[in-house]
Design a protein around this motif. Sequence first.
Motif, PDB file in Angstrom:
ATOM      1  N   LEU A  47       7.504  -1.535   2.537  1.00 29.29           N
ATOM      2  CA  LEU A  47       6.622  -2.516   3.186  1.00 29.29           C
ATOM      3  C   LEU A  47       5.294  -1.908   3.651  1.00 29.29           C
ATOM      4  N   PRO A  48       5.322  -0.767   4.377  1.00 24.48           N
ATOM      5  CA  PRO A  48       4.034  -0.189   4.794  1.00 24.48           C
ATOM      6  C   PRO A  48       3.173   0.245   3.609  1.00 24.48           C
ATOM      7  N   ALA A  49       3.825   0.770   2.553  1.00 24.31           N
ATOM      8  CA  ALA A  49       3.067   1.179   1.360  1.00 24.31           C
ATOM      9  C   ALA A  49       2.393  -0.030   0.720  1.00 24.31           C
ATOM     10  N   ALA A  50       3.133  -1.128   0.619  1.00 24.15           N
ATOM     11  CA  ALA A  50       2.589  -2.350   0.018  1.00 24.15           C
ATOM     12  C   ALA A  50       1.427  -2.897   0.837  1.00 24.15           C
ATOM     13  N   MET A  51       1.588  -2.922   2.152  1.00 17.68           N
ATOM     14  CA  MET A  51       0.518  -3.427   3.021  1.00 17.68           C
ATOM     15  C   MET A  51      -0.707  -2.512   2.958  1.00 17.68           C
ATOM     16  N   GLY A  52      -0.466  -1.201   2.907  1.00 19.61           N
ATOM     17  CA  GLY A  52      -1.587  -0.258   2.816  1.00 19.61           C
ATOM     18  C   GLY A  52      -2.371  -0.440   1.525  1.00 19.61           C
ATOM     19  N   LEU A  53      -1.656  -0.601   0.390  1.00 24.05           N
ATOM     20  CA  LEU A  53      -2.324  -0.836  -0.894  1.00 24.05           C
ATOM     21  C   LEU A  53      -3.063  -2.171  -0.886  1.00 24.05           C
ATOM     22  N   GLY A  54      -2.496  -3.164  -0.200  1.00 20.74           N
ATOM     23  CA  GLY A  54      -3.137  -4.476  -0.122  1.00 20.74           C
ATOM     24  C   GLY A  54      -4.430  -4.439   0.674  1.00 20.74           C
ATOM     25  N   ILE A  55      -4.432  -3.685   1.765  1.00 19.12           N
ATOM     26  CA  ILE A  55      -5.620  -3.609   2.630  1.00 19.12           C
ATOM     27  C   ILE A  55      -6.689  -2.705   2.023  1.00 19.12           C
ATOM     28  N   LEU A  56      -6.255  -1.591   1.434  1.00 19.92           N
ATOM     29  CA  LEU A  56      -7.194  -0.568   0.941  1.00 19.92           C
ATOM     30  C   LEU A  56      -7.295  -0.552  -0.583  1.00 19.92           C
ATOM     31  N   GLY A  57      -7.064  -1.700  -1.215  1.00 20.52           N
ATOM     32  CA  GLY A  57      -7.020  -1.767  -2.674  1.00 20.52           C
ATOM     33  C   GLY A  57      -8.194  -1.098  -3.365  1.00 20.52           C
ATOM     34  N   GLU A  58      -9.410  -1.520  -3.066  1.00 19.27           N
ATOM     35  CA  GLU A  58     -10.578  -0.987  -3.785  1.00 19.27           C
ATOM     36  C   GLU A  58     -10.851   0.478  -3.480  1.00 19.27           C
ATOM     37  N   PRO A  59     -10.903   0.898  -2.179  1.00 19.92           N
ATOM     38  CA  PRO A  59     -11.155   2.331  -1.941  1.00 19.92           C
ATOM     39  C   PRO A  59     -10.092   3.252  -2.535  1.00 19.92           C
ATOM     40  N   ILE A  60      -8.812   2.842  -2.494  1.00 20.57           N
ATOM     41  CA  ILE A  60      -7.754   3.687  -3.074  1.00 20.57           C
ATOM     42  C   ILE A  60      -7.919   3.759  -4.592  1.00 20.57           C
ATOM     43  N   HIS A  75     -13.802  -0.341 -11.322  1.00 17.76           N
ATOM     44  CA  HIS A  75     -13.270  -0.242  -9.961  1.00 17.76           C
ATOM     45  C   HIS A  75     -13.238  -1.570  -9.209  1.00 17.76           C
ATOM     46  N   VAL A  76     -14.176  -2.474  -9.518  1.00 15.30           N
ATOM     47  CA  VAL A  76     -14.216  -3.737  -8.764  1.00 15.30           C
ATOM     48  C   VAL A  76     -12.978  -4.573  -9.088  1.00 15.30           C
ATOM     49  N   ILE A  77     -12.765  -4.809 -10.371  1.00 11.32           N
ATOM     50  CA  ILE A  77     -11.581  -5.591 -10.762  1.00 11.32           C
ATOM     51  C   ILE A  77     -10.309  -4.790 -10.511  1.00 11.32           C
ATOM     52  N   GLY A  78     -10.407  -3.455 -10.599  1.00 14.87           N
ATOM     53  CA  GLY A  78      -9.248  -2.606 -10.322  1.00 14.87           C
ATOM     54  C   GLY A  78      -8.787  -2.740  -8.886  1.00 14.87           C
ATOM     55  N   GLY A  79      -9.731  -2.724  -7.947  1.00 18.47           N
ATOM     56  CA  GLY A  79      -9.389  -2.879  -6.538  1.00 18.47           C
ATOM     57  C   GLY A  79      -8.760  -4.233  -6.257  1.00 18.47           C
ATOM     58  N   LEU A  80      -9.323  -5.272  -6.876  1.00 23.82           N
ATOM     59  CA  LEU A  80      -8.808  -6.635  -6.685  1.00 23.82           C
ATOM     60  C   LEU A  80      -7.387  -6.760  -7.228  1.00 23.82           C
ATOM     61  N   ILE A  81      -7.171  -6.252  -8.435  1.00 21.19           N
ATOM     62  CA  ILE A  81      -5.830  -6.335  -9.047  1.00 21.19           C
ATOM     63  C   ILE A  81      -4.816  -5.515  -8.247  1.00 21.19           C
ATOM     64  N   LEU A  82      -5.236  -4.340  -7.750  1.00 20.82           N
ATOM     65  CA  LEU A  82      -4.324  -3.517  -6.948  1.00 20.82           C
ATOM     66  C   LEU A  82      -3.916  -4.249  -5.667  1.00 20.82           C
ATOM     67  N   GLN A  83      -4.863  -4.952  -5.052  1.00 17.59           N
ATOM     68  CA  GLN A  83      -4.535  -5.724  -3.852  1.00 17.59           C
ATOM     69  C   GLN A  83      -3.506  -6.815  -4.175  1.00 17.59           C
ATOM     70  N   TRP A  84      -3.726  -7.511  -5.274  1.00 18.22           N
ATOM     71  CA  TRP A  84      -2.785  -8.554  -5.694  1.00 18.22           C
ATOM     72  C   TRP A  84      -1.419  -7.960  -6.023  1.00 18.22           C
ATOM     73  N   TYR A  85      -1.429  -6.784  -6.650  1.00 20.01           N
ATOM     74  CA  TYR A  85      -0.193  -6.195  -7.176  1.00 20.01           C
ATOM     75  C   TYR A  85       0.604  -5.432  -6.118  1.00 20.01           C
ATOM     76  N   SER A  86       0.036  -5.210  -4.955  1.00 23.03           N
ATOM     77  CA  SER A  86       0.628  -4.312  -3.956  1.00 23.03           C
ATOM     78  C   SER A  86       2.053  -4.697  -3.558  1.00 23.03           C
ATOM     79  N   LEU A  87       2.318  -5.998  -3.413  1.00 24.60           N
ATOM     80  CA  LEU A  87       3.657  -6.432  -2.983  1.00 24.60           C
ATOM     81  C   LEU A  87       4.732  -6.177  -4.042  1.00 24.60           C
ATOM     82  N   ALA A  88       4.315  -5.869  -5.256  1.00 19.99           N
ATOM     83  CA  ALA A  88       5.294  -5.551  -6.305  1.00 19.99           C
ATOM     84  C   ALA A  88       6.155  -4.356  -5.906  1.00 19.99           C
ATOM     85  N   ALA A  89       5.605  -3.472  -5.044  1.00 21.79           N
ATOM     86  CA  ALA A  89       6.393  -2.324  -4.575  1.00 21.79           C
ATOM     87  C   ALA A  89       7.679  -2.792  -3.906  1.00 21.79           C
TER      88      ALA A  89
END
Length: 533
Positions: free
Chosen positions: A344-357, A368-382
């Motif tokens: 849960l914390p990993a998923a929330m961290g990826l969701g909040i910090l998608g683009e910088p990570i 990086h722009v679309i990458g950050g957006l997709i990572l934010q969307w995908y974070s809960l998959a963890a």
Amino acid sequence: MDSKFLRGTFFLTAASLISKILGFIYIIPFTALVGTQGYVLYKYAYGPYTILLSISTIGLPLAVSKFVSKYNEIGNYRVGLTVLRYGMYLMVISGIISFTALYLSAPFLAGILIDPNDQTGNSIEDVQFVIRLVSFALLIIPAISIFRGYFQGSQSMGPSALSTVIEQVVRIVFILAGAYVTIHIFNSSLTNAVGIATFAAFIGGVAGFIVLLFVFFKRRELIKKQRDMSPNNEDIKVISIFKELIGYAIPFVITGLAIPIYQNIDTFTINKLFQSIGYKLDEAETINSVIGLAQILVMVPVSLATAFGLSLIPGITSDFTSGRMLQVRSKISKTMQILLFFTLPAAMGLGILGEPIYIMVFGLENSHVIGGLILQWYSLAAVFFALFTVTAAIMQGINEHKKLIIGIIFGICLKIVLNFILVPYLKEAGPILATYFGFIVSILYNIFIIKKTLQFKLSPLLQSLKEVFLLVLAMSIAVWCVAFLTELWLPEVVSLYYRALVTSIISISVGLLVYLGVGYRLNLIKKLLSNKG
């Protein structure tokens, strides 16, 4: 024996963890070398290879390990060697069949992935080339898996651990050195660089196999002595052996294939789906590539969480077999708590910090722009991947194999249908939400069966998770505030990459301090990781 077993298990776990970490780290320099277009080409090859590898080994390594362990325990070392010999024959044959199938189907698979009328991305010939090169690994990897199963069943984890690390190190060195030399020294094409990278699976496999052969021949006198001095050397018919092995192994194959199948559904449908709504091939391939890179980041916490969670599964199986239902329910609750505590914390961290990570890991060149957006969307998959893996393992532990397979099939069918329905309306978020819905169906089905079979009550589990949810909320607020303030504090002259790097490092550090610090103060970590059920 217990000390030897624990030491061996530690080596095997450490090797697996090292292999996974190396498998994550090398992607960073590799994508820097080949970019998103090169990475998606690499993904095209590895997707079907992973599926065929699982099918060709049909779950036998794990089954062989348990089988050899069982017969060694009763003093019949002859059966273990019989299984190794005939298992090796079977794996060689299945490897040849799988290699032939993948090599010959390369044009068909490339035709599914690439529109020959759109020249903006990779060509059909490029895809055929990399798929055919990766197919050679199927000639060696299945045979390695049987060897590892034999050693693990003999309570000798060192050879498996060493060969796993050697295989991964050799593969990664070959990938990075080969891609660099191809591009920067020989000035060859991106396709040739990716081809070298996919062929690295075969080279790594050869290295791992040599290690196992060396150990086996070094120990052959001891192995023969064990066999000849066994108190119970009764022969068992080969057909009976494989009937038992395959019957045991097949459910493990289907479960292990679930996540790769979901990933391959995206790999093989995204290009055509996005082209159908007006995207060019190179734009569709960028999305395809970025989703693959997001999956890699998401799988890091999943691997760690499931390693901790799955350590309780053997105990659940043992208690269930012995009829100790109270202990089974207690261990399931503990497993779920540990799982959510890590994911849960990993998923929330990826969701909040998608683009910088995403920028910190893959750089500015890789969309990086679309990458950050997709990572934010995908974070809960963890969370969903980990929950599926553990609920599936519990289902196997309580002998609900057939129902588990039904749940997996339901989820996969829903994923395929929703990909086609959601992409035209939700664009990049479509495949991700389709994955979520597919896994949610399988997870809820698994939980329903577990609840019904074990009279497992969810309300006490949810009560026990309240502290974890509150801790994750506190951490999320801290991370968001720190990220926001860091962005304000950094001067405008700082480049986008260094802004992302500083923001990610500071925010992740604060998040870890808050999460682990408050969790320790509340005794939550001690309670979760204690041996008490």
